[in-house]
Design an enzyme around this catalytic site. Structure first.
Site, mmCIF file in Angstrom:
data_model
loop_
_atom_site.group_PDB
_atom_site.id
_atom_site.type_symbol
_atom_site.label_atom_id
_atom_site.label_comp_id
_atom_site.label_asym_id
_atom_site.label_seq_id
_atom_site.Cartn_x
_atom_site.Cartn_y
_atom_site.Cartn_z
ATOM 1 N N GLU A 109 12.021 2.175 -3.393
ATOM 2 C CA GLU A 109 11.787 3.501 -2.801
ATOM 3 C C GLU A 109 12.602 3.679 -1.517
ATOM 4 O OE1 GLU A 109 7.482 3.286 -2.892
ATOM 5 O OE2 GLU A 109 7.650 3.242 -5.071
ATOM 6 N N GLY B 107 1.654 -2.638 -6.328
ATOM 7 C CA GLY B 107 1.568 -1.340 -5.667
ATOM 8 C C GLY B 107 0.216 -0.704 -5.921
ATOM 9 N N GLY B 108 0.166 0.205 -6.906
ATOM 10 C CA GLY B 108 -1.039 0.981 -7.198
ATOM 11 C C GLY B 108 -2.310 0.147 -7.279
ATOM 12 N N SER C 294 3.890 -2.324 -12.053
ATOM 13 C CA SER C 294 2.733 -2.103 -12.919
ATOM 14 C C SER C 294 1.938 -3.376 -13.206
ATOM 15 C CB SER C 294 3.153 -1.406 -14.219
ATOM 16 O OG SER C 294 3.701 -0.127 -13.933
ATOM 17 N N HIS D 218 12.807 -2.308 -0.701
ATOM 18 C CA HIS D 218 12.019 -1.785 -1.825
ATOM 19 C C HIS D 218 12.807 -0.651 -2.481
ATOM 20 C CE1 HIS D 218 8.906 0.339 -4.034
ATOM 21 N NE2 HIS D 218 8.244 -0.796 -4.030
ATOM 22 N N TRP E 85 0.815 -1.224 0.000
ATOM 23 C CA TRP E 85 0.000 0.000 0.000
ATOM 24 C C TRP E 85 0.840 1.262 0.000
ATOM 25 C CZ3 TRP E 85 -4.424 -0.963 4.155
ATOM 26 C CH2 TRP E 85 -5.240 -2.009 3.704
HETATM 27 P P1 PGA Z 1 3.249 -0.576 -8.866
HETATM 28 O O1 PGA Z 1 4.274 -0.704 -7.608
HETATM 29 O O2 PGA Z 1 2.452 -1.855 -8.893
HETATM 30 O O3 PGA Z 1 2.418 0.623 -8.538
HETATM 31 O O4 PGA Z 1 4.076 -0.414 -10.076
HETATM 32 C C1 PGA Z 1 4.927 -1.908 -7.315
HETATM 33 C C2 PGA Z 1 5.765 -1.739 -6.080
HETATM 34 O O5 PGA Z 1 6.328 -0.656 -5.871
HETATM 35 O O6 PGA Z 1 5.895 -2.682 -5.269
#
Ligand code: PGA
Length: 266
Positions: free
Chosen positions: A111, A246-247, A225, A109, A18
């Site tokens: 990020e 993710g999204g 994605s 991750h 999330w």
């Molecule tokens: P996303 O993110 O599905 O929005 O591309 C994946 C993630 O960062 O784990």
């Protein structure tokens, strides 16, 4: 229809990251609706395991709900400290996550690596810390677009995984997530063939470092994605055992559809 014996009995794992979305009240509503929707659809966690990764502040609420209603939903945190306790302002220990019955924790991750300067050494230390506290680390690896140009598709993820496994033994339960940085949040997923090539290279690393038993039982996820319309292509690959989403994990119908990929994508 996928047979449950495929891919060496590795139960597919669909994990919803999330990120910094949904507070604890929103989490309660989301988890209830997701669990009902999966139950209504006759979904069984022994066919495909579903897990959510809410912010730290939601975990106690999620724990209470999952335990009270015996929901077939795993959960975990998005990060963990490499330390057990002490003067580390803002950090959360693996011991605390274990008390919240977290099954998993996402580690490294992209990020965290980029925005919080997490090095391979820190990722390895966090991985070891999760294992020490009985939490399964989901070790994230992946190359940037620049890495892809310079080093080809698997060199960086392979090096990152080797570094992360420094404190892992063959007795440890781990999950690996291949997430090309260029595919995260971009709407431009890797092709199933690209994902398969890197996931196969990552499985070879597990084989070399931890042995063939671990290599055949460890789940390797693809992330970047992922949607209900492309999950099937990834899940058909022999070395892809699930997805880190993710999204699309914030959209209830979409996430439930990804979890139920066997029903519409095979
Ligand atoms: P996303 O993110 O599905 O929005 O591309 C994946 C993630 O960062 O784990």
């Amino acid at each position: 229809m996928v047979e449950t014996t495929y891919k060496h009995n590795r139960t597919p794992l669909i994990a919803g990251n999330w990120k910094m979305n949904l507070d604890h009240l929103q989490a309660i509503a989301f988890v209830q609706k997701l669990a009902w929707s999966l139950k209504d659809a006759g979904h069984s966690s022994s066919d495909v395991e579903a897990a959510i990764f809410p912010p730290f502040t939601d975990l106690r609420s999620v724990q209470t709900l999952v335990a009270a209603d015996k929901l077939q939903l795993a959960y975990g945190a998005q990060d963990v400290s490499q330390h057990d306790s002490g003067a580390f302002t803002g950090e959360v220990s693996g011991a605390f996550l274990a008390q919240l019955d977290c099954t998993y924790v996402i580690i490294g991750h992209s990020e965290r690596r980029t925005l919080h300067a997490e090095s391979d050494e820190v990722v390895a230390a966090k991985t070891a810390s999760a294992i020490k506290h009985g939490i399964v680390p989901i070790i994230c690896v992946g190359e940037t677009a620049e890495d892809l140009d310079k080093h080809g598709p698997s060199a960086v993820p392979v090096a990152q995984l080797k570094a992360a496994l420094a404190g892992v033994t063959s007795a440890s339960d781990i999950v690996v997530a291949y997430e090309p940085v260029w595919a995260i949040g971009s709407g431009q997923a890797a092709t199933p063939e690209q994902a398969e090539a890197v996931c196969a290279a990552l499985r070879a690393v597990l084989d070399e470092t931890l042995g063939s038993d671990v290599a055949s039982k460890t789940r390797i996820l693809y992330g970047g994605s992922v949607k209900s319309t492309n999950i099937g292509g990834f899940m058909k690959q022999p070395n892809v055992d699930g997805a880190l989403v993710g999204g699309a994990s914030l959209d209830l119908a979409e996430f439930a559809s990804i979890i139920r990929f066997q029903k519409h994508a095979f």
